[in-house]
Structures are given as structure tokens and as C-alpha cells.
Design an enzyme around this catalytic site. Structure first.
Site, PDB file in Angstrom:
ATOM      1  N   THR A  61       0.805  -1.231   0.000  1.00 65.48           N
ATOM      2  CA  THR A  61       0.000   0.000   0.000  1.00 65.48           C
ATOM      3  C   THR A  61       0.833   1.274   0.000  1.00 65.48           C
ATOM      4  O   THR A  61       0.276   2.363   0.156  1.00 65.48           O
ATOM      5  CB  THR A  61      -0.944   0.018   1.219  1.00 65.48           C
ATOM      6  OG1 THR A  61      -0.179  -0.129   2.421  1.00 65.48           O
ATOM      7  CG2 THR A  61      -1.978  -1.098   1.128  1.00 65.48           C
ATOM      8  N   TYR A  62       2.132   1.183  -0.174  1.00 66.68           N
ATOM      9  CA  TYR A  62       2.940   2.407  -0.236  1.00 66.68           C
ATOM     10  C   TYR A  62       2.489   3.251  -1.424  1.00 66.68           C
ATOM     11  O   TYR A  62       2.383   2.757  -2.547  1.00 66.68           O
ATOM     12  CB  TYR A  62       4.419   2.081  -0.379  1.00 66.68           C
ATOM     13  CG  TYR A  62       5.108   1.658   0.897  1.00 66.68           C
ATOM     14  CD1 TYR A  62       4.476   1.717   2.137  1.00 66.68           C
ATOM     15  CD2 TYR A  62       6.423   1.204   0.866  1.00 66.68           C
ATOM     16  CE1 TYR A  62       5.116   1.333   3.304  1.00 66.68           C
ATOM     17  CE2 TYR A  62       7.082   0.819   2.034  1.00 66.68           C
ATOM     18  CZ  TYR A  62       6.421   0.880   3.242  1.00 66.68           C
ATOM     19  OH  TYR A  62       7.061   0.485   4.388  1.00 66.68           O
ATOM     20  N   THR A  63       2.259   4.515  -1.162  1.00 64.79           N
ATOM     21  CA  THR A  63       1.768   5.487  -2.138  1.00 64.79           C
ATOM     22  C   THR A  63       0.629   4.911  -2.987  1.00 64.79           C
ATOM     23  O   THR A  63       0.590   5.076  -4.205  1.00 64.79           O
ATOM     24  CB  THR A  63       2.909   6.018  -3.044  1.00 64.79           C
ATOM     25  OG1 THR A  63       3.588   4.916  -3.675  1.00 64.79           O
ATOM     26  CG2 THR A  63       3.897   6.829  -2.248  1.00 64.79           C
ATOM     27  N   GLY A  64      -0.293   4.235  -2.304  1.00 72.25           N
ATOM     28  CA  GLY A  64      -1.480   3.725  -2.981  1.00 72.25           C
ATOM     29  C   GLY A  64      -1.194   2.680  -4.041  1.00 72.25           C
ATOM     30  O   GLY A  64      -2.006   2.488  -4.956  1.00 72.25           O
ATOM     31  N   GLY A  65      -0.058   1.991  -3.939  1.00 73.25           N
ATOM     32  CA  GLY A  65       0.312   0.988  -4.925  1.00 73.25           C
ATOM     33  C   GLY A  65       1.270   1.505  -5.984  1.00 73.25           C
ATOM     34  O   GLY A  65       1.853   0.719  -6.741  1.00 73.25           O
TER      35      GLY A  65
END
Length: 355
Positions: A61-65
């Protein structure tokens, strides 16, 4: 002792070779308000590889993928030469209770999604990201082992979890012949040293390499914050999209922490290095640390961080840094270290500790 990114280290109780500084890709993408655009992310990635680095850290999920998607693009031509680490556990779909957590459904779904975004057939190192306090450890370990047996994951690891749970899990994995945990990712830096009480000794004993996240304490150890920011901490909104607001919200700006930064600045001036390099180098001095994760947002920050590999402290400088950041070991560690306690088990005999 000076290092380079190609001074590779073994990761825990495994034969996997990784660089002493991992490139953190949580800054790849601007969805969180303070990351790097695609082109700058590409420059960061390329410079790290050119210096001999091979260890890349991200999460589902870092930076929304976007972090994984960008890495899937950047690693297209050199995937086999890299050690890609990602994580699962954080909520991927708000409102869906099974899109996060440590359980088997979240684990398998997250890995399949990560494989697609990373444009790869396998993940080198998969971490459980955050402990959820609900999933049975046998379910987690068996699920991880199944992924290893399927060839979708090569090594498994864990982060942000109590020490007693990790040691319990490692013992169960060993006894049942399941894939062992090879790495422990924790916050560890001059400001946050409480991992020295139980987590780091446990990792040493159980065969896990320690991978510190936020080795610069959210940027506090770079010296960019001062006493004026202490006053701002009481009034700054935590949702304004800046890294400073995140640092304030996490409680990293305190008088104690800024006093530690004062000593870091002094040592940096004496040694001809930057405060960031001193902070990173101190973390790497710990023999239990395999690699620290650097999270640069610009090429200049990356080059500065890599300079930490060439920092050598004098004994006096190391002692000053240790003293400024010292923590109370707490019970039972402080009690067991007393001379009066040692005398009860050793008398006046000298017994060398096991190393």
C-alpha cells in the site's frame, strides 16, 4: 570501517546477500503528498543500482500501490539481480475487513496483487507488515510456507511485532519444518533505541537479520528541525500533506530528541560529514543490523545518505552518541546486569558471555 553498497551481507539465517543500505521505495510516488515523481524516482533507483545496491524495500500500500508499480517498471531489465522486499497486512480497500490483517485471505490476495504490480513471478522477501493481534500464528506461518513452496515467495520475514511473538513463531516454524523468518524490520535509530531491550537480542538469538526502518527518525536526525518546531508541534495540522506534519504527529520532535541531534551535529562537524551520515552510520555500527532502509526523495538526499558508508567514528565520538541517546533498559535487564545480581550466580568467578 568503511563500506560500500556492494559489501554484501547475509540476511539472517539464510544465504541471501544484500547491501548494507536498502533503498526504501515508500517515497516512489506523490500520492502521500511528499514523495518523488516518476522521473525522480527513476533517478533514485538508477543511482542506487549504479553504486552497487541490490536491496529494494516497498509494501503493497505504499503510495497507494504506485511504489510497487514503479518498481515493476524500473526492474524490468535487471529483476534477477535484485532482492525485492514487499509487505502485506495494511488495509487495501477501506470498508473491507478482509483486505487487511495477517490472515491467510489477506496474505494470498495481497501477494497476488503485489506480483502483478511488481511485474514479477516471485517476491524475494515478504514481510508481515503490522501485527493485528487476532490471527493465530500457525495460520500465518503455514500460509507463508505455502507461498514459499509455490515459488511465489523465496524468504519470509516480519516487522512491527512484540519480541515474544516472533520468538514463538520462529520456534514453531523450526519444529514443524516450515519456512523460517529471516529478517526483522523495526524502527531503530539514535532516537528510538528501545528495540535493544528485547527485539534485537531476540533477533540475534533466533537467526533474524535486523532491518531498521526510519534510521533518521523521520528526518529529525538530519538536523533540519530545531527548537522553533517544538512550538509549531502544538498547532500544526497533521493532515497538511507534508513530511514535517507526519513527524510532528508521530511525536518525534521533543526536547530530548533535539538534544540528541545537537550531539549528532557536533560529531558531524568534527568528522567532516553531514548529520544524516552520522545518524545512519551509528545505526550500521550495531553488528546485529544487516541493512538500514534509506528513504530519499531527491538525488541529493540519496548521495548524502550513501556517504554514511564511509563514516568512521572515533571511540570518543561513538561513546558520546551512545550516552546522549541512552535508554533505561528496564526490567529485568537492569536488575540482571547489577553486580549484586551477578554475584548470586557467579560469585567472584569471571564468566565470558557467549557471542
Amino acid at each position: 570501517m568503511s563500506l560500500t553498497l556492494d559489501s554484501y551481507r547475509l540476511l539472517g539465517r539464510s544465504g541471501l546477500r544484500v547491501s548494507p543500505l536498502a533503498l526504501g521505495a515508500a517515497t516512489f510516488g506523490t500520492e502521500w503528498g511528499w514523495g518523488a515523481e516518476r522521473d525522480e524516482s527513476r533517478r533514485l533507483f538508477d543511482r542506487y543500482i549504479e553504486h552497487g545496491g541490490n536491496f529494494i524495500d516497498t509494501a503493497d500500500t505504499y503510495t497507494g500501490g504506485s511504489s510497487e508499480r514503479l518498481l515493476g517498471e524500473f526492474t524490468r531489465d535487471n529483476r534477477e539481480s535484485l532482492v525485492l522486499a514487499t509487505k502485506y497486512s495494511t488495509l487495501r480497500r477501506p470498508g473491507d475487513p478482509n483486505s487487511g490483517g495477517n490472515h491467510r485471505k489477506a496474505l494470498f490476495s495481497s501477494v497476488e496483487s503485489s506480483l502483478g504490480r511488481l511485474n514479477t513471478d516471485y517476491i524475494d522477501l515478504l514481510y508481515l507488515h503490522l501485527w493485528d493481534f487476532t490471527t493465530p500464528v500457525e495460520e500465518i506461518l503455514r500460509g507463508m510456507d505455502d507461498l514459499v513452496r509455490q515459488g511465489k515467495v523465496l524468504y519470509v520475514a516480519i516487522s512491527n511485532i512484540p519480541a515474544w511473538q516472533v520468538s514463538r513463531m520462529q520456534a514453531i516454524a523450526d519444529l514443524r519444518g516450515w519456512s523460517p523468518l529471516v529478517a526483522l524490520q523495526i524502527e531503530y535509530n539514535l532516537i528510538e533505541r528501545t528495540g535493544e531491550r528485547d527485539l534485537i537480542p531476540m533477533a540475534r538469538e533466533m537467526g533474524l537479520g535486523v532491518i531498521p526502518w526510519s534510521p533518521l527518525a523521520g528526518g529529525v536526525l538530519t538536523g533540519k528541525y530545531g527548537r522553533d518546531d517544538l512550538n509549531a508541534a502544538a498547532t500544526t495540522a497533521t493532515g497538511d500533506g507534508t513530511r514535517r506534519s507526519v513527524t510532528i504527529a508521530n511525536g518525534a520532535l521533543t526536547e530530548r530528541n533535539l538534544a540528541i541531534v545537537d550531539v549528532v551535529r557536533e560529531v558531524a562537524a568534527e568528522s567532516g560529514h553531514t548529520p544524516a551520515q552520522v545518524g545512519l552510520a551509528w545505526t550500521l555500527r550495531n553488528p546485529d543490523v544487516t541493512a538500514a532502509i534509506i528513504g530519499a526523495r531527491t538525488s541529493a538526499q540519496l548521495e548524502d545518505n550513501l556517504g554514511a558508508l564511509g563514516v568512521d567514528f572515533t571511540a570518543a565520538q561513538a561513546a558520546r552518541l551512545d550516552a546522549a541517546s541512552a535508554i533505561d533498559p528496564g526490567f529485568p535487564h537492569a536488575m540482571l546486569a547489577r553486580d549484586t545480581t551477578l554475584a548470586l550466580t557467579r560469585g567472584d568467578l569471571r564468566v565470558e558471555p557467549r557471542r
